[in-house]
Design an enzyme around this catalytic site. Structure first.
Site, PDB file in Angstrom:
ATOM      1  N   GLU A   1       3.696  -4.829  12.450  1.00  0.00           N
ATOM      2  CA  GLU A   1       2.719  -3.758  12.307  1.00  0.00           C
ATOM      3  C   GLU A   1       1.651  -4.276  11.365  1.00  0.00           C
ATOM      4  O   GLU A   1       1.902  -4.516  10.190  1.00  0.00           O
ATOM      5  CB  GLU A   1       3.382  -2.492  11.757  1.00  0.00           C
ATOM      6  CG  GLU A   1       2.544  -1.236  11.959  1.00  0.00           C
ATOM      7  CD  GLU A   1       1.564  -0.993  10.832  1.00  0.00           C
ATOM      8  OE1 GLU A   1       0.354  -1.245  11.052  1.00  0.00           O
ATOM      9  OE2 GLU A   1       1.973  -0.560   9.755  1.00  0.00           O
ATOM     10  N   ASN A  31       0.804  -1.227   0.000  1.00  0.00           N
ATOM     11  CA  ASN A  31       0.000   0.000   0.000  1.00  0.00           C
ATOM     12  C   ASN A  31       0.838   1.278   0.000  1.00  0.00           C
ATOM     13  O   ASN A  31       0.475   2.269  -0.628  1.00  0.00           O
ATOM     14  CB  ASN A  31      -0.976   0.002   1.179  1.00  0.00           C
ATOM     15  CG  ASN A  31      -0.277  -0.057   2.522  1.00  0.00           C
ATOM     16  OD1 ASN A  31       0.721  -0.760   2.696  1.00  0.00           O
ATOM     17  ND2 ASN A  31      -0.785   0.678   3.491  1.00  0.00           N
ATOM     18  N   GLU A  54       7.736   1.380  16.209  1.00  0.00           N
ATOM     19  CA  GLU A  54       8.764   1.922  15.321  1.00  0.00           C
ATOM     20  C   GLU A  54       8.862   3.430  15.546  1.00  0.00           C
ATOM     21  O   GLU A  54       7.859   4.099  15.789  1.00  0.00           O
ATOM     22  CB  GLU A  54       8.428   1.614  13.862  1.00  0.00           C
ATOM     23  CG  GLU A  54       8.479   0.129  13.545  1.00  0.00           C
ATOM     24  CD  GLU A  54       8.075  -0.195  12.113  1.00  0.00           C
ATOM     25  OE1 GLU A  54       8.967  -0.465  11.288  1.00  0.00           O
ATOM     26  OE2 GLU A  54       6.860  -0.180  11.839  1.00  0.00           O
TER      27      GLU A  54
END
Length: 539
Positions: free
Chosen positions: A304, A206, A519
Site C-alpha cells: 500500500e 504517519n 486489505e
C-alpha cells in the site's frame, strides 16, 4: 468504545474535540544538556542520525520471543516533532536481530496455527481491552512521537487500533471454506485455510499504531506469527503495544518487534528465507525496492503505497459541505495521510466562489502545539520532511503556481516551546501547469493544488493523468454524474460527497503505482492464509 468497523469523516470534525490532559510519557530522569537545532538550519538532522544514548532519553528495546532484549547501541535518535527536542532512542537493529526474531516466530508458528481460531481471537480481544484502558496514554505518546494533535490520536488513531483487534477477532472465525460433492467420481471436495507462516510487516510513520495493527490483527487471527518493523521515526506506541501483548499472555514468539531503519532491518526482513509473506505500507519508491527484492523469492506481497488523490467538484455540489469536507481531506494529520486530497478540480462556473470559501476556511485552521485542543494541524513528522514539503512549494512557484495562503504567504504564530518544531501552515496553490511536479507527485504535507475544469471528460482525464491510483472524491448532486465519474476514475476507492468513510469489511488498496493487493476482512484472510483443496473418495 468502537462499535462498528468504520472510519467516518465525522471523526475528523474539529467541533467535537475531547478535553485533553497535557502530554506525558515515561522518561528516565532529566534531559541532560541536549540542545535542539532549528529545523530551519540546513545542518539539522532528524532520526536518520545514529548517536550515543544520553541518560535522559526514553530507551526502546526490541521485543523478541516474548521478552524485551537489552540494547546497548548503536541508537537512532528520534525527536519530538513539535519541539525538535531529542526524546527517544530507537535500536538501530540489523540482520542479527531480524534473524533472532524470525527464529522465535518460526518456533511459535506450529502451536499458534494449531490453536482454534476463536482462542486466537480471545488473546486479541484481551489486547484490545488493555489498549482501550490506556487509550489516553497511548494517544499522548503517539502525538509526542508523530506530531499530530492529541485529540486526533485519541479520537481516531487509538480507537481504530482497538477496532482492528476487535474486528478481526470477531469476523475471521466466521469465514467459511467451500465444498463440493462430485457424484461422477464419488468424491467430496472441501477447502481449508492455513496460516502462511511468519509474516513480515512493515508499517509507516504517519499513522503508526493505526496501520501497524491493521496488519498485525489479521495476520495473527489467520494463524501466522509476526515479525514487525515499525518506522524508526515513530516506534514508541509499537514498543508500548508489546507490553500489552505480554500482559495479555500472548504466547512467546507470536509477535516480535524489531526496531530500525528500512535499509538495515527492513532489507533483512524482506529478504529472509523463512519469511514467506511481506505486507508493506509506505512510499512507492520503497515499495518498488521491496518488490524487486522479493520477486526472486516468490513471496506473497501486499503493497500500500503513495497517492496523488484528486477531488472533482461539480457546479451543482453542496458548496458548504464540499468545502468543509475538503478542508479535512486536505489538511488532517498535517496532510500526512495517503488518502489526503492534494489536487482539487473545480468547475469553472463555481471556481471563484469555491476559492474564496476554501482559502478563508484554510486560514482559520489553527497550527500549533499538539496538546492544545483547539489546534487542527500539529507538526510535520521530521525536519527533513518539512524541508521536502517546503521545497515542493518553492518548485511549484517556479513552475508558475500562485500561493494563496500558507507557506511563503502567512506567518505562523507558535508558542515559544514550539519555535524549533516542524510546523507548516495549510497551503493552497493555483494556476499550475498540469505537468508541474506539484500536480503529479505526492507531496505528503498540508499542501493542495486547485485547478478549474469546463467538462466532465476534462476533469476525469486530469484526475487520471498521474501514476498513482489510490482514491478520489466526487462532489455533485447528480446521481448520473456520480456513477459515470466513479466508473471512469482509475483508483481503488471513490467517495461521493464524503471522504474517509470506511468499513473494514470492504477492500482497501490502490491501482497503478499506489499499490498491489487489498486489505480488509476477506482480502486479508486471502493474503495471510493458503487455501488447500482436499478430495476424499467416499465409495
Amino acid at each position: 468504545m468502537p462499535t462498528a468497523a468504520t472510519d467516518s469523516v465525522a471523526l475528523l470534525d474539529t467541533q467535537h474535540q475531547p478535553t485533553l490532559r497535557s502530554l506525558s510519557i515515561s522518561l528516565t530522569q532529566g534531559r541532560g544538556n541536549l540542545q535542539a537545532a532549528s529545523p530551519r538550519s540546513p545542518n539539522f538532522k532528524r532520526s536518520s542520525q545514529v548517536s550515543i544514548m544520553p541518560s535522559s532519553i526514553l530507551e526502546l528495546n526490541n521485543f523478541i520471543g516474548g521478552d524485551f532484549v537489552a540494547w546497548s547501541g548503536p541508537w537512532i535518535a528520534s525527536e519530538n516533532p513539535a519541539t525538535g527536542v531529542h526524546e527517544t532512542n530507537v535500536p538501530d537493529s540489523g540482520a542479527r536481530e531480524v534473524d533472532a526474531a524470525v527464529a522465535a516466530a518460526v518456533q511459535a508458528f506450529p502451536s499458534w496455527r494449531s490453536l482454534p481460531c476463536e482462542e486466537r481471537g480471545r488473546y486479541l480481544l484481551r489486547v484490545a481491552d488493555l489498549l482501550e484502558a490506556q487509550l489516553q496514554e497511548f494517544a499522548e505518546a503517539e502525538s509526542r512521537d508523530q506530531g499530530k494533535p492529541v485529540w486526533l490520536a485519541a479520537k481516531v488513531d487509538i480507537p481504530r487500533a482497538i477496532l482492528n483487534f476487535r474486528h478481526f477477532a470477531s469476523t475471521i472465525p466466521h469465514l467459511m471454506g467451500t465444498s463440493k460433492v462430485l457424484n461422477a467420481s464419488n468424491t467430496v471436495n472441501y477447502t481449508t485455510r492455513e496460516g502462511v507462516g511468519v509474516a513480515g510487516l512493515i508499517s509507516p510513520w504517519n499513522l503508526p499504531l493505526y496501520l501497524l495493527t491493521f496488519k498485525v490483527a489479521p495476520a495473527l487471527m489467520c494463524g501466522c506469527t509476526v515479525v514487525a518493523k515499525p518506522s524508526e521515526l515513530t516506534s514508541v506506541t509499537a514498543f508500548k503495544l508489546c507490553k500489552l501483548f505480554q500482559e495479555a499472555g500472548v504466547p512467546a514468539g507470536v509477535l516480535n518487534m524489531v526496531f530500525g531503519t528500512g535499509v538495515k532491518a527492513g532489507t533483512a526482513l524482506t529478504q529472509h528465507p523463512d519469511v514467506p509473506l511481506i505486507s508493506f505500507t509506505g512510499s512507492t519508491v520503497t515499495g518498488s525496492t521491496i518488490a524487486s527484492l522479493t520477486a526472486p523469492l516468490f513471496k506473497k506481497l501486499s503493497l500500500e503505497m503513495g497517492g496523488k488523490n484528486a477531488a472533482l467538484v461539480f457546479s451543482d455540489c453542496d458548496l458548504e459541505l464540499t468545502v468543509a469536507t475538503l478542508i479535512r481531506s486536505c489538511f488532517i494529520n498535517q496532510g500526512q495521510v495517503c488518502l489526503c486530497t492534494s489536487r482539487i478540480y473545480v468547475h469553472s462556473r463555481i471556481y471563484d466562489q469555491f476559492i474564496e470559501k476554501f482559502v478563508a476556511a484554510a486560514r482559520k485552521l489553527k497550527v500549533g502545539s499538539p496538546d492544545d485542543p483547539s489546534v487542527f494541524l500539529g507538526a510535520l513528522n521530521s525536519a527533513q520532511h518539512l524541508a521536502k514539503v517546503r521545497a515542493c512549494v518553492a518548485q511549484a512557484v517556479l513552475d508558475g503556481g500562485v500561493v494563496l495562503c500558507g507557506e511563503t504567504k502567512d506567518q505562523l504564530q507558535l508558542p515559544p516551546r514550539n519555535d524549533s518544531g516542524f510546523f507548516m501552515a495549510p497551503t493552497v496553490i493555483t494556476d499550475l501547469p498540469e505537468e508541474s511536479a506539484a500536480m503529479k507527485e505526492e507531496i505528503f504535507g498540508p499542501v493542495t493544488c486547485i485547478q478549474r475544469f469546463n467538462s466532465e471528460d476534462e476533469a476525469v482525464r486530469a484526475a487520471n493523468s498521474v501514476r498513482y491510483g489510490l482514491c478520489a472524491a466526487v462532489f455533485t448532486r447528480d446521481l448520473g454524474t456520480a456513477h459515470r465519474t466513479a466508473h471512469q476514475l482509475k483508483v481503488g476507492t471513490v467517495w461521493t460527497n464524503c471522504w474517509l468513510v470506511r468499513d473494514l469489511d470492504l477492500p482497501f488498496g490502490g491501482t497503478k503505482q499506489s499499490g498491489l493487493g487489498r486489505e480488509g476482512t476477506h482480502e486479508s484472510w486471502d493474503f495471510y492464509t493458503e487455501q488447500k483443496t482436499i478430495c476424499l473418495q467416499i465409495a
